[in-house]
Design a protein around this motif. Structure first.
Motif, mmCIF file in Angstrom:
data_model
loop_
_atom_site.group_PDB
_atom_site.id
_atom_site.type_symbol
_atom_site.label_atom_id
_atom_site.label_comp_id
_atom_site.label_asym_id
_atom_site.label_seq_id
_atom_site.Cartn_x
_atom_site.Cartn_y
_atom_site.Cartn_z
ATOM 1 N N ALA A 177 69.734 -79.481 0.043
ATOM 2 C CA ALA A 177 70.642 -79.406 1.198
ATOM 3 C C ALA A 177 69.873 -78.759 2.341
ATOM 4 O O ALA A 177 69.924 -77.547 2.563
ATOM 5 N N ASP A 178 69.143 -79.591 3.090
ATOM 6 C CA ASP A 178 68.223 -79.063 4.095
ATOM 7 C C ASP A 178 68.784 -79.089 5.499
ATOM 8 O O ASP A 178 68.078 -78.787 6.459
ATOM 9 N N THR A 179 70.060 -79.484 5.591
ATOM 10 C CA THR A 179 70.682 -79.489 6.927
ATOM 11 C C THR A 179 71.935 -78.643 6.859
ATOM 12 O O THR A 179 72.541 -78.480 5.790
ATOM 13 N N PRO A 180 72.355 -78.086 7.996
ATOM 14 C CA PRO A 180 73.590 -77.276 8.000
ATOM 15 C C PRO A 180 74.798 -78.068 7.496
ATOM 16 O O PRO A 180 75.688 -77.512 6.829
ATOM 17 N N GLU A 181 74.836 -79.380 7.824
ATOM 18 C CA GLU A 181 75.984 -80.183 7.394
ATOM 19 C C GLU A 181 76.025 -80.287 5.856
ATOM 20 O O GLU A 181 77.087 -80.145 5.233
ATOM 21 N N LYS A 182 74.869 -80.537 5.217
ATOM 22 C CA LYS A 182 74.833 -80.634 3.746
ATOM 23 C C LYS A 182 75.145 -79.275 3.107
ATOM 24 O O LYS A 182 75.849 -79.199 2.092
ATOM 25 N N GLN A 183 74.592 -78.221 3.687
ATOM 26 C CA GLN A 183 74.865 -76.899 3.124
ATOM 27 C C GLN A 183 76.355 -76.567 3.172
ATOM 28 O O GLN A 183 76.913 -76.029 2.228
ATOM 29 N N LEU A 184 76.997 -76.907 4.303
ATOM 30 C CA LEU A 184 78.443 -76.653 4.433
ATOM 31 C C LEU A 184 79.228 -77.465 3.409
ATOM 32 O O LEU A 184 80.210 -76.989 2.828
ATOM 33 N N PRO B 179 84.441 -76.964 -13.471
ATOM 34 C CA PRO B 179 84.128 -76.320 -12.177
ATOM 35 C C PRO B 179 82.875 -75.462 -12.237
ATOM 36 O O PRO B 179 82.122 -75.385 -11.251
ATOM 37 N N ILE B 180 82.619 -74.829 -13.374
ATOM 38 C CA ILE B 180 81.393 -74.018 -13.465
ATOM 39 C C ILE B 180 80.161 -74.904 -13.364
ATOM 40 O O ILE B 180 79.164 -74.566 -12.689
ATOM 41 N N THR B 181 80.238 -76.083 -14.026
ATOM 42 C CA THR B 181 79.107 -77.022 -13.945
ATOM 43 C C THR B 181 78.904 -77.480 -12.501
ATOM 44 O O THR B 181 77.764 -77.593 -12.010
ATOM 45 N N ALA B 182 80.048 -77.757 -11.822
ATOM 46 C CA ALA B 182 79.947 -78.200 -10.424
ATOM 47 C C ALA B 182 79.361 -77.107 -9.543
ATOM 48 O O ALA B 182 78.497 -77.358 -8.682
ATOM 49 N N ILE B 183 79.822 -75.858 -9.759
ATOM 50 C CA ILE B 183 79.299 -74.739 -8.955
ATOM 51 C C ILE B 183 77.814 -74.542 -9.225
ATOM 52 O O ILE B 183 76.993 -74.341 -8.302
ATOM 53 N N ALA B 184 77.440 -74.621 -10.523
ATOM 54 C CA ALA B 184 76.017 -74.448 -10.857
ATOM 55 C C ALA B 184 75.177 -75.566 -10.243
ATOM 56 O O ALA B 184 74.049 -75.340 -9.755
ATOM 57 N N GLY B 185 75.718 -76.811 -10.244
ATOM 58 C CA GLY B 185 74.982 -77.926 -9.644
ATOM 59 C C GLY B 185 74.782 -77.743 -8.156
ATOM 60 O O GLY B 185 73.676 -77.989 -7.619
ATOM 61 N N CYS B 186 75.857 -77.321 -7.473
ATOM 62 C CA CYS B 186 75.732 -77.084 -6.025
ATOM 63 C C CYS B 186 74.736 -75.962 -5.735
ATOM 64 O O CYS B 186 73.928 -76.046 -4.783
ATOM 65 N N ALA B 187 74.765 -74.942 -6.537
ATOM 66 C CA ALA B 187 73.829 -73.830 -6.329
ATOM 67 C C ALA B 187 72.393 -74.282 -6.540
ATOM 68 O O ALA B 187 71.481 -73.876 -5.788
ATOM 69 N N ASP B 188 72.173 -75.135 -7.577
ATOM 70 C CA ASP B 188 70.825 -75.645 -7.830
ATOM 71 C C ASP B 188 70.333 -76.478 -6.647
ATOM 72 O O ASP B 188 69.153 -76.406 -6.254
ATOM 73 N N ILE B 189 71.249 -77.311 -6.125
ATOM 74 C CA ILE B 189 70.857 -78.172 -4.985
ATOM 75 C C ILE B 189 70.450 -77.318 -3.791
ATOM 76 O O ILE B 189 69.435 -77.580 -3.117
ATOM 77 N N MET B 190 71.238 -76.275 -3.521
ATOM 78 C CA MET B 190 70.926 -75.433 -2.370
ATOM 79 C C MET B 190 69.662 -74.600 -2.632
ATOM 80 O O MET B 190 68.855 -74.385 -1.740
ATOM 81 N N ARG B 191 69.463 -74.154 -3.854
ATOM 82 C CA ARG B 191 68.277 -73.361 -4.174
ATOM 83 C C ARG B 191 67.018 -74.198 -4.096
ATOM 84 O O ARG B 191 65.961 -73.739 -3.665
ATOM 85 N N ASP B 192 67.108 -75.492 -4.483
ATOM 86 C CA ASP B 192 65.929 -76.345 -4.463
ATOM 87 C C ASP B 192 65.642 -76.913 -3.064
ATOM 88 O O ASP B 192 64.665 -77.642 -2.887
ATOM 89 N N GLY B 193 66.511 -76.583 -2.125
ATOM 90 C CA GLY B 193 66.272 -77.024 -0.759
ATOM 91 C C GLY B 193 66.673 -78.448 -0.490
ATOM 92 O O GLY B 193 66.294 -79.016 0.545
#
Length: 508
Positions: A297-304, A281-295
């Protein structure tokens, strides 16, 4: 037999056994001496004993002659002065190394033949000088010969007083006595030494051997070898008790070390499992955070979507940490249990109803059934919260592995009786999942155990759910077990003791 009693008996034996052996030896000697009279034929002959027998026969002959003469002289005093009669008697006495001497009014009137004249003159001188009142079968030595003398007062035919002396040569007897006394003394000493030696050997052996065994066992323990048993179970004395206590200490020490090693292994497994289960789960959380930080997830639907994933993984981590915390507190007996009478029938009805409501609010693909063949309430002493947690863990474990489109859970409550504990109630929860392999079935209640060899946590879970179930049920005084058939499903059951409940038909 205790060592104290053993030593006491050995001390008694050291006194009585030598005496008994000495008495037996003397009895054997007497039997050999009187073998002809008692009709016993000894197996072997000893020269000294044969000489003693011959001398004893000669003494009896002397005594017979002396007794006969005493009677004849009292009955017929004329014989005291009958030279022919006295000569015949003297010849017979000479054959048995004996003489008679007759004294009349202080004068020796007759002396039967002796071995030599020198002895005769000395003997007469001895008899003439000794006071009469001091003669009572005295013994004396003349010319290296030993003699025994007895006397008898007589009255002659003319009324004058006199003495008759009966003299016997006892030189050979004294020689035999001097021979047999040292033998008897040596026999007694030998019996004492032999008895003491044998008893000392066996008594000390019975004490020293177990002490050596204890010393050897202590050396094995000192070297760290706890697999060397101390075999002293047959002893019932103080050393046996000491050996039993020593063996129990060895076993407890061995078990203590085994438990310590097991605790160390469990600690290592705990660290490894926590690291493994938290990494995903930590790897998954870190991956999601990286995706959101790198932009990305550029739509509200992807961010959610990624926010929900982070929330789900964080919830999984929170659940794993909660279960780990609960398991640790249960393992350390840090969680109190509040036992109250609980109607298990109503309790299971509430549990199944709650599961139905959750199912209807969720996927709605779970079929739940509850069966109680006998019906009626079944009371047990239980902690409602802990028991509910155990049932929910079983249910979650079953749901986690069921992949069929139509999932089923069947609750069943059965009552019965055992010979030792009286009435018991068994709760079974069956699913229609893939089942568990026979080799893995005995281990499913172990901490961090997963039948999946890959040990992934894709389906969720910490590997502690069923271990927590086992601890909770055992704290209730019950037991838990599982039955499974590959491809048909798994049944997890636990049993508790019934409290104040009469079963239909009179059973409990």
């Amino acid at each position: 037999m205790s060592i104290r009693l053993k030593l006491l008996l050995s001390y008694i034996a050291m006194i009585f056994v030598p005496v008994a052996l000495f008495v037996l030896a003397m009895m054997g000697l007497l039997i050999m001496l009187y073998s002809e009279k008692i009709g016993v034929d000894p197996p072997f002959k000893i020269e000294s004993v044969e000489r003693m027998k011959a001398y004893h026969a000669r003494m009896e002959e002397q005594e017979r002659h002396f007794s006969g003469l005493s009677y004849m002289f009292d009955y017929d005093p004329v014989l005291l002065e009958d030279r022919d009669y006295l000569r015949k008697i003297g010849d017979k006495l000479h054959a048995v190394n004996a003489v008679i001497i007759i004294e009349k009014e202080g004068q020796f009137t007759y002396v039967s033949p002796l071995v030599n004249s020198a002895v005769q003159s000395e003997l007469l001188g001895k008899l003439g000088t000794e006071p009469k009142d001091e003669w009572s079968n005295p013994e004396f030595t003349l010319n290296d010969r030993d003699y025994s003398v007895s006397r008898e007062s007589v009255t002659f035919q003319d009324g004058s007083a006199g003495e008759v002396y009966y003299v016997a040569d006892i030189t050979e007897f004294n020689g035999l006595i001097h021979f047999f006394f040292p033998i008897a003394a040596l026999s007694l000493i030998g019996a004492v030494v032999l008895t003491n030696g044998v008893l000392t050997y066996f008594v000390s052996r019975s004490i020293i051997r177990p002490i050596k065994a204890l010393k050897l066992a202590a050396e094995h323990i000192k070297e760290g070898d706890l697999d060397h048993p101390l075999q002293m179970k047959k002893r019932r004395d103080e050393l046996g008790k000491l050996g039993g206590a020593f063996e129990e200490m060895r076993l407890r020490l061995k078990e203590s070390i085994r438990v310590q090693l097991q605790v160390e292994e469990d600690r290592k497994a705990l660290i490894s499992s926590i690291s493994h289960d938290l990494k995903t789960p930590i790897t998954a959380i870190a991956g999601c955070a990286d995706i959101m930080r790198d932009g990305i997830a550029d739509t509200p639907e992807k961010q959610l979507k990624y926010i929900n994933m982070i929330h789900r993984k964080a919830a999984d981590m929170d659940r794993m940490i909660e279960e780990l915390f609960l398991f640790s507190k249960l393992d350390l007996k840090k969680i109190p249990f509040h036992f109250l009478p609980v109607d298990l029938t109503a309790f299971l009805v509430d549990c199944t109803e709650e599961l139905r409501l959750q199912n209807e609010a969720g996927t709605g693909d779970l079929e739940i059934a509850f069966e109680h063949p006998r019906g009626g309430p079944v009371f047990v002493m239980a902690d409602r919260e802990k028991l509910s947690r155990a049932i929910m863990n079983i249910v979650e474990n079953s749901l986690k592995h069921m992949e069929k489109p139509a999932r089923k859970l069947a609750f069943k409550l059965e009552t019965g009786r055992t010979a030792n504990s009286g009435g018991i109630v068994t709760v079974s929860i069956a699913d229609n999942g893939p089942g568990i392999e026979r080799e893995a079935l005995p281990h499913i209640f172990e901490r961090f155990y997963r039948a999946d060899e890959a040990r992934t946590s894709e389906r969720g879970g910490s590997g502690l759910g069923l271990a927590i179930v086992k601890q909770i049920i055992e704290e209730h005084g019950g037991r838990v077990w599982a039955d499974s058939v590959l491809g048909a499903g798994t049944v997890i059951s636990f049993s508790l003791q019934i409290q104040n409940y009469d079963l239909p038909g009179g059973a409990q």
